[in-house]
Design a protein around this motif. Structure first.
Motif, PDB file in Angstrom:
ATOM      1  N   GLU A  30      37.128  31.602  30.747  1.00 21.78           N
ATOM      2  CA  GLU A  30      37.096  30.146  30.955  1.00 21.78           C
ATOM      3  C   GLU A  30      38.509  29.575  31.021  1.00 21.78           C
ATOM      4  O   GLU A  30      38.776  28.653  31.801  1.00 21.78           O
ATOM      5  CB  GLU A  30      36.300  29.474  29.841  1.00 21.78           C
ATOM      6  N   GLU A  31      39.425  30.110  30.226  1.00 22.87           N
ATOM      7  CA  GLU A  31      40.819  29.649  30.282  1.00 22.87           C
ATOM      8  C   GLU A  31      41.437  29.999  31.627  1.00 22.87           C
ATOM      9  O   GLU A  31      42.182  29.198  32.209  1.00 22.87           O
ATOM     10  CB  GLU A  31      41.626  30.272  29.137  1.00 22.87           C
TER      11      GLU A  31
ATOM     12  N   ASN B 195      35.558  33.455  26.558  1.00 17.76           N
ATOM     13  CA  ASN B 195      36.590  32.443  26.306  1.00 17.76           C
ATOM     14  C   ASN B 195      37.844  32.665  27.148  1.00 17.76           C
ATOM     15  O   ASN B 195      38.347  31.720  27.778  1.00 17.76           O
ATOM     16  CB  ASN B 195      36.927  32.392  24.818  1.00 17.76           C
TER      17      ASN B 195
END
Length: 416
Positions: free
Chosen positions: A403-404, A400
């Motif tokens: 991906e940011e 996560n």
């Protein structure tokens, strides 16, 4: 007029390459590094694009941030055949009559002869006679006194795309210092041999330091030029200052272009295998395990006296060698793995780190906690390993934040 100027510049570079090749060969010898493969056919590094940046330097007093990788390649030259296949950028700049006043030296020094972490001294470069100001000694960031009298700073260093490899920290500090002094920065871009993936733990703000100055993954998938644009436009320089930045891009380069570094970027990354394994094995630097330093398999092996002899059959004894004068476990028999023939993963592979921790002697110190946190950029990774999480489970926890980061990174990619 532009075509004529470009032609003159190209002709001048070829002439200078012929004249300066002897000095460049001597410099390579002094550094203790052995050239790897020639530059890849078709890829034109920014340093070779003299028509794109020589005019930015004319009639200016400027400094060069560089090391042994800062070269202009000789078209058509073959390594080991006749003249060297490159000339150092400093030789070309001086030979062109440009007003190069000094050089700034990063970790390992201007000629790449210092050990990892060793203090680099100020001095005078024997090849060019230029004064050398260290950025890995009393100063990591150029001081106002060191920048005094300069109109511009030119930056050209080969990187390997790993957060704790300190050249990107040097770039960031140079940009900050120049922004504060009102001095433009020109970055000559070079390929990133690990550009084709993004992986590893994202650094946490509390653990910023010279091994990681921004909250990026361990492998961030950008060239130096792309990274410079990102930290500049995202306001990630100290106090939000903004650099007067120009990036000279590569030509004929994409994120899928295989690229073997022609010159080792530091003494313990001697070949492509080491460069590709470095994102995974570099984490051993924060432990009591030796990552091949003091051998001919730097970052292509690992071992320690306290690893289980019943599990690890490969053995070696670290010696004092150029680039690793005091390696971990100097003179002691180490047990571990020879990874010189494995296929390098397109990921930060934790299996070797987890394996070493699992098959160590009982009650043995494994982590240098502060050092490991600096390399990992987080306290979480050490806890995950100690708690018995698998490499697959740990990597899943990174996704996560990665991906940011990719959403931010996408705005600054120059190459398809």
């Amino acid at each position: 007029m532009f075509v004529l100027t470009a032609f003159k510049n190209t002709f001048l570079v070829l002439l200078l390459t012929f004249m300066a090749c002897g000095r460049s060969q001597e410099a390579a010898s002094l550094s203790g590094l052995q050239p790897a493969d020639d530059s890849q056919e078709g890829v034109i590094v920014a340093a070779n694009r003299t028509e794109a940046y020589f005019n930015l330097l004319r009639d200016k007093d400027f400094a060069l941030v560089a090391n042994q990788t800062s070269v202009i390649f000789t078209p058509g030259a073959e390594p080991g055949v006749g003249k060297p296949p490159w000339v150092h950028l400093a030789d070309s700049l001086l030979g062109a009559g440009l007003r190069l006043k000094k050089v700034f030296a990063p970790e390992h020094g201007f000629r790449g002869q210092y050990d990892a972490g060793e203090e680099v001294k100020d001095g005078v470069d024997l090849q060019t006679g230029l004064p050398v100001s260290s950025l890995h000694g009393a100063h990591r960031k150029p001081s106002p006194e060191q920048l005094a009298g300069l109109d511009l700073v030119l930056f050209d260093i080969q990187d390997v795309g790993v957060r704790f490899y300190t050249y990107i920290a040097t770039l960031q500090l140079v940009m900050e210092a120049c922004a504060e002094a009102g001095i433009p920065v020109v970055v000559l871009d070079r390929p990133n041999p690990n550009i084709h993936y993004v992986d590893g733990p994202v650094m946490e703000k509390d653990h910023r330091g010279f091994l990681g100055k921004t909250e990026i993954p361990l492998v961030y998938g950008m060239t130096m030029g792309e990274y410079a644009q990102m930290i500049n436009e995202e306001g990630w320089l100290q106090d939000g200052v903004k650099s007067d930045l120009t990036v000279i891009p590569l030509v004929n380069y994409t994120r899928n272009t295989p690229y073997t570094l022609p010159i080792p970027p530091s003494p313990n990354l001697p070949n492509q295998q080491a460069v590709r394994l470095y994102p995974s094995l570099g984490l051993f630097e924060g432990t009591y395990v030796n990552a091949g330093r003091g051998t001919t398999l730097q970052f292509q092996s690992f071992g320690a006296p306290f690893l289980s002899g019943s599990h690890f059959k490969y053995t070696y004894t670290p010696e004092s060698r150029p680039g690793a004068r005091s390696p971990k476990h100097l003179g002691a028999l180490c047990r571990g793995r020879d990874l010189s023939t494995v296929v390098p993963p397109d990921a930060v592979d934790l299996k070797w780190l987890v394996e070493a921790y699992t098959y160590r002697d009982d009650n043995t110190d494994f982590f240098k906690t502060e050092g490991f946190t600096k390399h990992a950029g987080t306290t979480t990774l050490q806890k995950q390993i100690v708690d018995g999480m698998s490499a697959v489970q740990i990597r899943a926890s990174w996704q996560n934040p990665i991906e940011e980061f990719k959403k931010i990174r996408a705005k600054y990619l120059i190459y398809d």
